[in-house]
Design an enzyme around this catalytic site. Structure first.
Site, mmCIF file in Angstrom:
data_model
loop_
_atom_site.group_PDB
_atom_site.id
_atom_site.type_symbol
_atom_site.label_atom_id
_atom_site.label_comp_id
_atom_site.label_asym_id
_atom_site.label_seq_id
_atom_site.Cartn_x
_atom_site.Cartn_y
_atom_site.Cartn_z
ATOM 1 C CE1 TYR A 140 4.121 -3.666 0.662
ATOM 2 C CE2 TYR A 140 2.778 -1.701 0.942
ATOM 3 C CZ TYR A 140 3.995 -2.284 0.675
ATOM 4 O OH TYR A 140 5.084 -1.503 0.404
ATOM 5 C CG ASP A 237 -1.390 -1.101 7.869
ATOM 6 O OD1 ASP A 237 -1.712 0.091 7.696
ATOM 7 O OD2 ASP A 237 -0.559 -1.690 7.151
ATOM 8 C CE LYS A 265 -2.039 3.486 0.806
ATOM 9 N NZ LYS A 265 -0.948 3.883 -0.083
#
Length: 445
Positions: A140, A237, A265
């Site tokens: 994702y 990523d 994050k």
């Protein structure tokens, strides 16, 4: 105010009552969060949960870390958002990221990881003049159209294009090639067939959005080799793996260096900041440098409060034994859960890395997304719902990972393992009852 009343108000004012799709969890539609601190949060009715979900991973230090909060409060006494020029904090954060992450020579800040991946693919196309992007089943990379496909797919949709949303132009999806993770052969074949038109390969080096598929070193090396030969841009990523697994990200662990890296994050312990960094020649294509052809903007990019949070988080990660602590607890959980499930005779594979853990209810291995199709989703979700009865929160959605923070303790791990034995036994019985009723043709709801 009563939690149910608040939830009803939310549903009247907010579509579905929540501000992100995966916050609306079946069976928890009335959940209203009132307070969070350390390794726990409390709902509006006063029930407390030991939190192993951790908001999909950002609060590596724990909720409301006092050092991070103090830095944010102090930043409020200086500059706020002025929308011109740069602050000293932005300079220091960019320098710190360039020092820590092997691929990073220049840095631009965003407000989210999705923005960072969007800009990574945009600049890759700008640099190469090419059309195609390669992503991998189970990974994702955010909400934008070119990567909004093939994350958690049903068996019949693996191997084709499986968008996660309507409203995406077919021609956008057609410019994305989806390959199986950990398949060097598939990567080589894609480059043999399309290499001259591949602008970028984007990959979660560890696909944590489906729990934890650990990458094979040959696979990561193949990505680097094929991108180098074809002149394509390799994007790691590391929105999840960055800083949680290593201060230098998975690229520091693997020794495979991408051209661009996206981060977010754990970079700021939950404050809303993302970052894109990488090779200077690529980053200098952005319009933040006068004359750069790839447009880049964002009113909230580099907001002083979130920059202060990121700097405080990174300082603490460097100064204190955060990774040693969370890695030790993570290993205790993985080994302890394996013993629990084995003792109950429940087929399970407990895996993860460092502070991340996930228990799949299946036999091994877990190498590719296809392997995860064997996971017993009813057991996975049922087990986590039963944990809620014991005040332990792991997100009750299929394939979702769990996290340890610096605020968790050995006593918290003991509590999880004790509850796991009861919850797994209860969930196992419920799954067996469901299967029996289905076999007999009973009405099951």
């Amino acid at each position: 105010m009563n939690q149910r009343v608040l939830a009803e108000r939310a549903r009247r004012a907010i579509p579905g009552g929540v501000n992100s799709g995966q916050r609306n969890v079946p069976g928890l539609s009335d959940l209203v969060i009132a307070h969070a601190e350390g390794a726990r949060f409390r709902d509006a009715d006063g029930k407390e949960y030991l939190d192993f979900h951790a908001a999909f991973g950002p609060p590596l230090l724990g909720h409301n870390d006092p050092d991070v909060n103090a830095a944010v409060a102090e930043a409020g006494n200086g500059a706020d958002l002025c929308g011109v020029g740069v602050t000293e904090g932005e300079v220091e954060l960019a320098e710190t990221l360039a020092e820590l992450v092997p691929s990073v020579e220049r840095v631009l800040l965003t407000s989210t990881g999705s923005e960072a991946t969007f800009h990574a693919l945009r600049v890759a196309r700008a640099a190469t003049g090419r059309r195609l992007v390669v992503k991998f089943q189970g990974c994702y990379h955010g909400w934008h159209d070119s990567v909004s496909l093939n994350v958690i797919s049903s068996a019949e949709k693996v191997g084709g294009r499986d968008p996660i949303s309507t409203g995406i132009l077919p021609e956008v999806l057609e410019a994305t090639l989806v390959l199986p993770f950990n398949s060097s052969q598939a990567v080589r074949q894609a480059f043999a067939d399309h290499g001259a038109d591949i602008a970028a390969v984007i990959v979660e080096p560890v696909p944590h959005n489906v729990g934890c598929l650990l990458p094979e070193q040959e696979f990561l090396r193949t990505l680097r080799e094929e991108c180098t030969k074809a002149g394509s841009v390799l994007v790691f990523d590391e929105v999840i793996t960055g800083f949680r697994h290593h201060l230098g990200g998975w690229q520091a662990i693997s020794g495979v260096t991408p051209d661009l890296t996206t981060m977010g994050k754990a970079i700021a312990n939950g404050y809303p900041v993302g970052a894109l960094g990488g090779r200077a020649d690529l980053m200098d294509l952005f319009s933040s440098r006068p004359g750069g052809p790839a447009f880049f903007a964002g009113t909230y990019n580099g907001h002083p409060a979130v920059v202060a949070a990121a700097l405080a988080t990174l300082r603490k990660l460097r100064a204190e034994p955060v990774h040693a602590h969370v890695f030790a607890l993570g290993e205790r959980i993985r080994s302890g859960l394996t013993e629990v499930f084995d003792s109950l005779g429940i087929p399970a594979l407990v895996t993860g890395y460092g502070s991340v853990f996930v228990g799949y209810f299946m036999t091994g291995p877990a190498r590719t997304y296809d392997d995860l199709l064997r996971n017993d989703a009813n057991m996975f979700i049922g087990y986590r719902r039963r944990l809620l009865d014991h005040g332990i929160f792991e997100l009750p959605l299929n394939l979702k990972r769990s996290h340890v923070s610096y605020a968790h303790t050995d006593a918290d791990v003991d509590r999880l393992l004790e509850a796991a034995a009861v919850a797994a036994r209860q969930a196992g019985g419920e799954v067996q009852d469901l299967a029996a009723a289905s076999t007999m043709g009973g009405a099951v709801r």
